[in-house]
Design a protein around this motif. Structure first.
Motif, mmCIF file in Angstrom:
data_model
loop_
_atom_site.group_PDB
_atom_site.id
_atom_site.type_symbol
_atom_site.label_atom_id
_atom_site.label_comp_id
_atom_site.label_asym_id
_atom_site.label_seq_id
_atom_site.Cartn_x
_atom_site.Cartn_y
_atom_site.Cartn_z
ATOM 1 N N GLU A 56 4.295 -120.615 1.450
ATOM 2 C CA GLU A 56 5.597 -120.411 2.085
ATOM 3 C C GLU A 56 6.356 -119.272 1.396
ATOM 4 O OE1 GLU A 56 9.331 -123.061 3.710
ATOM 5 O OE2 GLU A 56 8.207 -123.832 1.999
ATOM 6 N N SER A 57 6.270 -119.213 0.076
ATOM 7 C CA SER A 57 6.995 -118.189 -0.684
ATOM 8 C C SER A 57 6.468 -116.780 -0.442
ATOM 9 C CB SER A 57 6.926 -118.503 -2.181
ATOM 10 O OG SER A 57 5.583 -118.437 -2.631
ATOM 11 N N ALA A 58 5.261 -116.659 0.105
ATOM 12 C CA ALA A 58 4.652 -115.352 0.343
ATOM 13 C C ALA A 58 4.563 -115.014 1.829
ATOM 14 C CB ALA A 58 3.261 -115.320 -0.289
ATOM 15 N N ALA A 59 5.011 -115.909 2.690
ATOM 16 C CA ALA A 59 4.902 -115.702 4.135
ATOM 17 C C ALA A 59 5.804 -114.570 4.609
ATOM 18 C CB ALA A 59 5.256 -116.998 4.863
ATOM 19 N N GLY A 60 5.387 -113.931 5.686
ATOM 20 C CA GLY A 60 6.207 -112.893 6.306
ATOM 21 C C GLY A 60 6.139 -111.534 5.655
ATOM 22 N N ARG A 61 5.194 -111.346 4.735
ATOM 23 C CA ARG A 61 5.072 -110.058 4.042
ATOM 24 C C ARG A 61 3.800 -109.304 4.418
ATOM 25 N NH1 ARG A 61 6.253 -111.806 -2.090
ATOM 26 N NH2 ARG A 61 4.051 -112.237 -1.820
ATOM 27 N N GLY A 62 3.071 -109.791 5.418
ATOM 28 C CA GLY A 62 1.849 -109.118 5.842
ATOM 29 C C GLY A 62 0.615 -109.495 5.040
ATOM 30 N N LEU A 63 0.747 -110.477 4.147
ATOM 31 C CA LEU A 63 -0.398 -110.855 3.315
ATOM 32 C C LEU A 63 -1.532 -111.452 4.138
ATOM 33 C CD1 LEU A 63 1.311 -112.427 0.174
ATOM 34 C CD2 LEU A 63 0.419 -110.116 0.474
ATOM 35 N N ALA A 64 -1.211 -112.296 5.098
ATOM 36 C CA ALA A 64 -2.264 -112.907 5.917
ATOM 37 C C ALA A 64 -3.017 -111.832 6.693
ATOM 38 C CB ALA A 64 -1.682 -113.948 6.856
ATOM 39 N N THR A 65 -2.305 -110.912 7.294
ATOM 40 C CA THR A 65 -2.957 -109.844 8.051
ATOM 41 C C THR A 65 -3.863 -109.023 7.149
ATOM 42 O OG1 THR A 65 -1.129 -109.751 9.629
ATOM 43 C CG2 THR A 65 -2.543 -107.803 9.478
ATOM 44 N N ARG A 102 -1.053 -116.837 15.361
ATOM 45 C CA ARG A 102 -1.505 -116.126 16.564
ATOM 46 C C ARG A 102 -1.322 -114.622 16.386
ATOM 47 N NH1 ARG A 102 2.183 -118.965 19.655
ATOM 48 N NH2 ARG A 102 2.497 -117.049 20.830
ATOM 49 N N ALA A 103 -0.208 -114.211 15.813
ATOM 50 C CA ALA A 103 0.067 -112.783 15.610
ATOM 51 C C ALA A 103 -0.932 -112.161 14.638
ATOM 52 C CB ALA A 103 1.495 -112.586 15.107
ATOM 53 N N VAL A 104 -1.260 -112.868 13.565
ATOM 54 C CA VAL A 104 -2.235 -112.360 12.602
ATOM 55 C C VAL A 104 -3.578 -112.132 13.285
ATOM 56 C CG1 VAL A 104 -3.622 -112.990 10.570
ATOM 57 C CG2 VAL A 104 -1.143 -113.318 10.547
ATOM 58 N N LEU A 105 -4.006 -113.089 14.073
ATOM 59 C CA LEU A 105 -5.308 -112.963 14.740
ATOM 60 C C LEU A 105 -5.326 -111.786 15.706
ATOM 61 C CD1 LEU A 105 -6.093 -116.740 15.229
ATOM 62 C CD2 LEU A 105 -7.227 -115.148 13.657
ATOM 63 N N VAL A 106 -4.277 -111.609 16.479
ATOM 64 C CA VAL A 106 -4.217 -110.485 17.413
ATOM 65 C C VAL A 106 -4.199 -109.160 16.660
ATOM 66 C CG1 VAL A 106 -2.768 -109.353 19.164
ATOM 67 C CG2 VAL A 106 -3.203 -111.823 19.290
ATOM 68 N N ARG A 107 -3.389 -109.070 15.597
ATOM 69 C CA ARG A 107 -3.308 -107.822 14.814
ATOM 70 C C ARG A 107 -4.633 -107.461 14.162
ATOM 71 N NH1 ARG A 107 2.089 -109.576 13.286
ATOM 72 N NH2 ARG A 107 1.225 -110.642 11.500
ATOM 73 N N THR A 108 -5.479 -108.438 13.921
ATOM 74 C CA THR A 108 -6.747 -108.173 13.231
ATOM 75 C C THR A 108 -7.933 -108.116 14.190
ATOM 76 O OG1 THR A 108 -6.952 -110.526 12.671
ATOM 77 C CG2 THR A 108 -5.945 -109.065 11.005
ATOM 78 N N GLY A 109 -7.652 -107.979 15.474
ATOM 79 C CA GLY A 109 -8.711 -107.709 16.430
ATOM 80 C C GLY A 109 -9.346 -108.904 17.107
ATOM 81 N N PHE A 110 -8.791 -110.095 16.937
ATOM 82 C CA PHE A 110 -9.332 -111.272 17.603
ATOM 83 C C PHE A 110 -8.803 -111.329 19.037
ATOM 84 C CE2 PHE A 110 -10.125 -112.318 13.277
ATOM 85 C CZ PHE A 110 -11.166 -113.240 13.272
ATOM 86 N N LEU A 111 -9.647 -111.794 19.936
ATOM 87 C CA LEU A 111 -9.280 -111.941 21.339
ATOM 88 C C LEU A 111 -9.326 -113.413 21.724
ATOM 89 C CD1 LEU A 111 -11.429 -109.034 22.814
ATOM 90 C CD2 LEU A 111 -8.996 -108.980 22.213
ATOM 91 N N ILE A 112 -8.417 -113.810 22.583
ATOM 92 C CA ILE A 112 -8.398 -115.195 23.065
ATOM 93 C C ILE A 112 -9.608 -115.414 23.966
ATOM 94 C CG2 ILE A 112 -7.178 -116.868 24.512
ATOM 95 C CD1 ILE A 112 -4.559 -115.536 23.609
ATOM 96 N N VAL A 113 -10.319 -116.507 23.712
ATOM 97 C CA VAL A 113 -11.467 -116.852 24.552
ATOM 98 C C VAL A 113 -11.273 -118.167 25.291
ATOM 99 C CG1 VAL A 113 -13.131 -115.498 23.226
ATOM 100 C CG2 VAL A 113 -12.729 -117.887 22.617
ATOM 101 N N ASP A 114 -10.324 -118.998 24.839
ATOM 102 C CA ASP A 114 -10.165 -120.301 25.461
ATOM 103 C C ASP A 114 -8.864 -120.944 24.999
ATOM 104 O OD1 ASP A 114 -10.912 -122.461 27.028
ATOM 105 O OD2 ASP A 114 -12.395 -123.235 25.620
ATOM 106 N N GLU A 115 -8.321 -121.790 25.835
ATOM 107 C CA GLU A 115 -7.189 -122.646 25.469
ATOM 108 C C GLU A 115 -7.585 -124.062 25.831
ATOM 109 O OE1 GLU A 115 -3.351 -121.424 26.874
ATOM 110 O OE2 GLU A 115 -3.783 -119.307 26.474
ATOM 111 N N VAL A 116 -7.455 -124.979 24.876
ATOM 112 C CA VAL A 116 -7.910 -126.344 25.064
ATOM 113 C C VAL A 116 -6.805 -127.306 24.650
ATOM 114 C CG1 VAL A 116 -9.636 -128.048 24.357
ATOM 115 C CG2 VAL A 116 -10.284 -125.649 24.567
ATOM 116 N N GLU A 117 -6.531 -128.280 25.495
ATOM 117 C CA GLU A 117 -5.565 -129.305 25.121
ATOM 118 C C GLU A 117 -6.238 -130.266 24.160
ATOM 119 O OE1 GLU A 117 -2.681 -132.695 27.080
ATOM 120 O OE2 GLU A 117 -3.317 -130.991 28.295
ATOM 121 N N LYS A 118 -5.582 -130.510 23.021
ATOM 122 C CA LYS A 118 -6.137 -131.430 22.024
ATOM 123 C C LYS A 118 -5.993 -132.856 22.536
ATOM 124 C CE LYS A 118 -5.706 -128.987 17.702
ATOM 125 N NZ LYS A 118 -5.039 -129.023 16.400
#
Length: 170
Positions: free
Chosen positions: A91-100, A131-147
């Protein structure tokens, strides 16, 4: 920028601290690991290292200059040139682009070091940051599934062409 390191036995205490300190934060967007995870952490850590040594998974931690773990990025179930990507940032490191940045780096490792050509990932529809990290790193949506029974929607992603990541890092 914290350094991405392959998981080692000497990361155990810092990783446990990371998981404990961020437990409530993570539980807001992913299922809680449960009390047993923390009670049996040492055995679980050793099991992860064994899985890594066997080549079925590759685990990574983001470590800051003080030796504190501020994130983790894992490749699970390596088989047939593919793996499942999972990650979490303190939480203390979120929002700084580290995940991307860390996901991009692991995509490069997936291709260059682990010989993978594709990655899969999934996140809850309500987890906008992930979701934003995945899109920024080139991942594409392939499916949406209700849990089943949870009333939540999981979005599944795929990233192919990992060999192309090398050019983006240079």
């Amino acid at each position: 920028m914290p350094e991405l390191q392959r998981l080692r036995s000497d990361h155990a205490l810092a990783l446990l601290a990371f998981e404990r300190e961020n437990r409530e934060y993570f539980a807001r967007s992913v299922p809680d690991r449960g009390d047993a995870y923390f009670a049996e952490f040492d055995a679980r850590h050793e099991a992860l290292l064994a899985e890594q040594a066997a080549g079925s998974c590759q685990f990574h931690v983001l470590v800051d200059s003080e030796g504190t773990v501020v994130g983790r990025v894992n490749l699970l179930d390596l088989a047939d040139g593919e793996a499942e990507l999972g990650y979490r940032i303190a939480e203390s490191a979120a929002g700084r682009g580290l995940a991307t940045a860390a996901v991009r780096q692991v995509c490069g490792l997936a291709a260059d070091t682990y010989g993978l050509s594709a990655l899969r990932a999934a996140t809850d529809a309500g987890n906008a940051g992930s979701r934003a990290v995945l899109v920024r790193t080139g991942f594409l949506i392939v499916d949406e599934v209700e849990k089943e029974g949870e009333g939540l929607v999981e979005i599944r992603y795929r990233r192919e062409g990992l060999a192309n990541e090398k050019g983006k890092r240079e």
